[in-house]
Design an enzyme around this catalytic site. Structure first.
Site, PDB file in Angstrom:
ATOM      1  N   LEU A 240      -2.534   1.501  -4.012  1.00 36.57           N
ATOM      2  CA  LEU A 240      -3.668   0.761  -3.327  1.00 36.57           C
ATOM      3  C   LEU A 240      -3.174   0.571  -2.028  1.00 36.57           C
ATOM      4  CD1 LEU A 240      -4.399  -2.146  -5.919  1.00 36.57           C
ATOM      5  CD2 LEU A 240      -5.692  -0.230  -5.544  1.00 36.57           C
ATOM      6  N   ASP A 241      -4.065   0.366  -1.022  1.00 35.56           N
ATOM      7  CA  ASP A 241      -3.585   0.008   0.388  1.00 35.56           C
ATOM      8  C   ASP A 241      -2.883  -1.216   0.492  1.00 35.56           C
ATOM      9  OD1 ASP A 241      -5.346   2.288   1.153  1.00 35.56           O
ATOM     10  OD2 ASP A 241      -7.100   1.059   1.301  1.00 35.56           O
ATOM     11  N   TYR A 242      -2.193  -1.174   1.573  1.00 37.77           N
ATOM     12  CA  TYR A 242      -1.540  -2.467   1.914  1.00 37.77           C
ATOM     13  C   TYR A 242      -2.475  -3.736   1.720  1.00 37.77           C
ATOM     14  CZ  TYR A 242       1.518  -5.582   4.943  1.00 37.77           C
ATOM     15  OH  TYR A 242       2.136  -6.582   5.389  1.00 37.77           O
TER      16      TYR A 242
END
Ligand code: URA
Length: 254
Positions: free
Chosen positions: A104-106
């Protein structure tokens, strides 16, 4: 017994086979003190000192299946060159070397699986058997029907169209300025949801994953984790099994 290194690493729950090959290629694996980068190298876990990043590998540990509700502002890798907070720091009490299944993105929140079951991780991230994932997406502005149809039918990203997606507007009919979409996608391409929404002129403001195949949990608090139940692991395995082509209808015998 001499076995290929990538198999030893995946059976010990260090990484999927493919990720283990990458660890070897990156020079992070050593056998008896010597770094090994040749892919066919064999070793014996019982007799050799095998290390990843200097950490000695032991025979299989307890298999863990962890569901984390990742907050934004945390990277979903085990380590980060920029020294940002990682998901592993949120897994207090988990001694095994679990790693995230996909990313998952930051700045994305929501459900993330972590495991040391290399085979299940490889299957779940394999492009051909990937399970579908649902996201709640707050976008800038309210997408019109044309934008929704484009999201549903597919957006060209890097020269290849995204697979058909389920997209609905949760806050339709309200006077909200920004739309909140429920999007289910069937691939895990890099920043896929963000790039799809951007492509139709509605950049993502907030992104949260609410379902991974059969797994969802509305009660799991942000930053908390729990072990998957056996029935959930079973359902996950089933949902990730390679899809067989549908059998052709056979003419009924009279
Ligand atoms: N799609 C994105 O754009 N980002 C995520 O973190 C997950 C899916």
């Amino acid at each position: 017994m001499n076995v290929r290194l990538q198999k030893i690493l995946s059976q010990a729950g260090i990484a999927s086979r493919r990720a283990a090959e990458q660890l070897i290629a990156d020079g992070r694996v050593s056998v008896n003190g010597a770094t090994v980068t040749a892919m066919g190298t064999k070793a014996d876990l019982g007799a050799d000192d095998i290390r990843v990043d200097g950490r000695r590998i032991k025979a299989a540990e307890r298999t863990r299946y962890i569901l984390l509700n990742k907050p934004s502002g945390v990277v979903s890798t085990r380590s980060d060159p920029q020294r940002r907070r990682t998901v592993v720091e949120l897994l207090r009490g988990v001694g095994e070397y679990v790693y995230p299944v996909g990313r998952l993105d930051y700045d994305t929140e929501g459900l993330l699986l972590l495991t040391n079951d290399g085979d299940l991780a490889a299957t779940l991230t394999h492009p051909r058997h990937g399970v579908d994932r649902t996201y709640e997406v707050k976008v800038a502005g309210m997408p019109d029907d044309d934008a929704l149809i484009r999201l549903r039918t597919g957006i060209p990203l890097d020269g290849r169209r995204t697979l058909p997606a389920d997209v609905s507007v949760i806050n339709k009919g309200r006077r909200d300025r920004d739309g909140v979409l429920l999007m289910t996608i069937r691939e895990g391409r890099n920043r896929q949801v963000r790039r799809m929404c951007e492509a139709v002129g509605h950049p993502v403001r907030e992104l949260r994953r609410t379902r991974i195949g059969p797994i969802q949990d509305r009660r799991l608090k942000l930053g908390h984790w729990r072990e998957l139940r056996d029935d959930e692991v079973k359902a996950l395995r089933k949902s990730a099994a390679p899809r067989r082509p549908r059998a052709a209808a056979s003419p009924r015998a009279e």
